[in-house]
Design an enzyme around this catalytic site. Structure first.
Site, PDB file in Angstrom:
ATOM      1  CG  PHE A   1      13.837  -8.986   6.044  1.00 36.21           C
ATOM      2  CD1 PHE A   1      12.548  -8.561   5.736  1.00 36.21           C
ATOM      3  CD2 PHE A   1      14.648  -9.451   5.019  1.00 36.21           C
ATOM      4  CE1 PHE A   1      12.081  -8.595   4.432  1.00 36.21           C
ATOM      5  CE2 PHE A   1      14.187  -9.488   3.705  1.00 36.21           C
ATOM      6  CZ  PHE A   1      12.898  -9.059   3.417  1.00 36.21           C
ATOM      7  CB  VAL A   2      13.020 -14.685   7.367  1.00 39.54           C
ATOM      8  CG1 VAL A   2      13.470 -14.828   8.800  1.00 39.54           C
ATOM      9  CG2 VAL A   2      11.510 -14.469   7.297  1.00 39.54           C
TER      10      VAL A   2
ATOM     11  N   GLY B   1       4.783 -15.105  -2.383  1.00 37.62           N
ATOM     12  CA  GLY B   1       5.615 -15.697  -1.332  1.00 37.62           C
ATOM     13  C   GLY B   1       5.283 -17.113  -0.911  1.00 37.62           C
TER      14      GLY B   1
ATOM     15  CE  LYS C   1       9.594 -11.216  10.647  1.00 38.96           C
ATOM     16  NZ  LYS C   1       9.916 -10.081   9.753  1.00 38.96           N
TER      17      LYS C   1
ATOM     18  CD  GLU D   1       0.558 -14.328   3.425  1.00 43.78           C
ATOM     19  OE1 GLU D   1       0.913 -14.836   2.355  1.00 43.78           O
ATOM     20  OE2 GLU D   1       0.309 -13.109   3.545  1.00 43.78           O
ATOM     21  CG  ASP D   2       4.831 -14.999   2.496  1.00 40.47           C
ATOM     22  OD1 ASP D   2       3.859 -14.470   3.070  1.00 40.47           O
ATOM     23  OD2 ASP D   2       5.593 -14.357   1.743  1.00 40.47           O
TER      24      ASP D   2
ATOM     25  CG  ASP E   1       5.623  -8.233   9.982  1.00 43.27           C
ATOM     26  OD1 ASP E   1       6.161  -8.553  11.043  1.00 43.27           O
ATOM     27  OD2 ASP E   1       5.910  -7.186   9.378  1.00 43.27           O
TER      28      ASP E   1
ATOM     29  NE  ARG F   1       9.504 -13.869  -5.058  1.00 42.42           N
ATOM     30  CZ  ARG F   1       8.712 -13.203  -4.217  1.00 42.42           C
ATOM     31  NH1 ARG F   1       8.281 -13.786  -3.128  1.00 42.42           N
ATOM     32  NH2 ARG F   1       8.350 -11.965  -4.469  1.00 42.42           N
TER      33      ARG F   1
ATOM     34  CG  ASP G   1      10.638 -10.868  -2.120  1.00 44.54           C
ATOM     35  OD1 ASP G   1       9.691 -11.038  -1.326  1.00 44.54           O
ATOM     36  OD2 ASP G   1      10.876  -9.762  -2.651  1.00 44.54           O
TER      37      ASP G   1
HETATM   38  P1  5GP Z   1       1.634  -8.066   7.315  1.00 47.51           P
HETATM   39  O1  5GP Z   1       0.499  -7.502   6.547  1.00 47.51           O
HETATM   40  O2  5GP Z   1       1.276  -9.253   8.157  1.00 47.51           O
HETATM   41  O3  5GP Z   1       2.357  -7.006   8.107  1.00 47.51           O
HETATM   42  O4  5GP Z   1       2.738  -8.475   6.262  1.00 47.51           O
HETATM   43  C1  5GP Z   1       2.706  -9.650   5.568  1.00 47.51           C
HETATM   44  C2  5GP Z   1       3.589  -9.549   4.357  1.00 47.51           C
HETATM   45  O5  5GP Z   1       4.776  -8.777   4.614  1.00 47.51           O
HETATM   46  C3  5GP Z   1       4.084 -10.927   3.978  1.00 47.51           C
HETATM   47  O6  5GP Z   1       3.178 -11.575   3.111  1.00 47.51           O
HETATM   48  C4  5GP Z   1       5.416 -10.618   3.331  1.00 47.51           C
HETATM   49  O7  5GP Z   1       5.221 -10.303   1.968  1.00 47.51           O
HETATM   50  C5  5GP Z   1       5.913  -9.370   4.032  1.00 47.51           C
HETATM   51  N1  5GP Z   1       6.881  -9.681   5.103  1.00 47.51           N
HETATM   52  C6  5GP Z   1       6.742  -9.471   6.428  1.00 47.51           C
HETATM   53  N2  5GP Z   1       7.837  -9.857   7.107  1.00 47.51           N
HETATM   54  C7  5GP Z   1       8.707 -10.335   6.183  1.00 47.51           C
HETATM   55  C8  5GP Z   1      10.034 -10.913   6.267  1.00 47.51           C
HETATM   56  O8  5GP Z   1      10.663 -11.074   7.331  1.00 47.51           O
HETATM   57  N3  5GP Z   1      10.585 -11.304   5.083  1.00 47.51           N
HETATM   58  C9  5GP Z   1       9.952 -11.157   3.879  1.00 47.51           C
HETATM   59  N4  5GP Z   1      10.605 -11.587   2.801  1.00 47.51           N
HETATM   60  N5  5GP Z   1       8.713 -10.630   3.774  1.00 47.51           N
HETATM   61  C10 5GP Z   1       8.095 -10.229   4.911  1.00 47.51           C
END
Ligand code: 5GP
Length: 177
Positions: A155-156, A48, A134, A102-103, A106, A168, A162
């Site tokens: 969700f983005v 990402g 977020k 990092e992208d 969450d 992407r 993606d």
């Molecule tokens: P976390 O471990 O912080 O809950 O999740 C991080 C990962 O969840 C990100 O690297 C991404 O791959 C995915 N993710 C979380 N929210 C989104 C979103 O809104 N869109 C997309 N495309 N991926 C997300």
């Protein structure tokens, strides 16, 4: 505001190209100042973060390095459950100043695991630079040092992110309608 359809879902522009590039310039200025004499190693998380990392790194003007890694999860034994492995780190990071790119953060669980894995190699410091966060979803005490944009819990996709591997290549960040 433009709209796109990706697979079965519709999305609308949330952050434009200009907003992204202006914010990346601001973030990189902060990093250039904070890490001026520290030869940081940027670790960009695949898949990402590849576009964000490429644009951010071109604004970095201080001596530094970049490498690309991936968190892979697979089913372990019944006692270990899901195992998360850091792959692609093939250099010694002990004593190095690490900036994870990092992208999106969450819940923060991915970043927490990543930082824990890296700490085992005794880096001098580890900080996190995320394109998106977020804040309302955060479930860990992880601190994101550099955040380009804080966004609501929608969700983005686009700019590297993606939906089921699609989208992407979109030049802007779109959120689901
Ligand atoms: P976390 O471990 O912080 O809950 O999740 C991080 C990962 O969840 C990100 O690297 C991404 O791959 C995915 N993710 C979380 N929210 C989104 C979103 O809104 N869109 C997309 N495309 N991926 C997300």
């Amino acid at each position: 505001m433009s709209k796109v359809r990706v697979l079965d879902k519709a999305f609308e522009t949330s952050i434009t190209k200009d907003e992204i590039s202006n914010r990346i310039k601001e973030l990189s200025k902060d990093i250039n100042t904070a890490y001026a004499d520290r030869n940081p190693l940027f670790l960009a998380i695949l898949n990402g973060a590849f576009i964000f990392a490429a644009d951010l790194y071109r604004e970095i003007t201080i001596p530094s390095e970049i490498s690309f890694v991936k968190m892979a999860s697979y089913e372990g034994t019944a006692s270990t459950g899901v195992v998360n492995e850091l792959i692609g780190l093939n250099q010694d990071i002990s004593g190095r100043h690490i900036i994870i790119v990092e992208d999106i953060v969450d819940t923060g669980l991915t970043m927490k695991m990543m930082v824990d894995r890296l700490m085992a190699f005794h880096p001098a410091s580890v900080s996190i630079c995320a394109l998106l966060q977020k804040p309302s979803k955060l479930q860990t005490d992880i601190k994101v040092d550099y955040v380009a944009f804080e966004i609501p819990d929608r969700f983005v996709i686009g700019y590297g992110l993606d939906y089921d591997q699609q989208g992407r290549n979109l030049k802007e960040i779109f959120s689901i309608i």
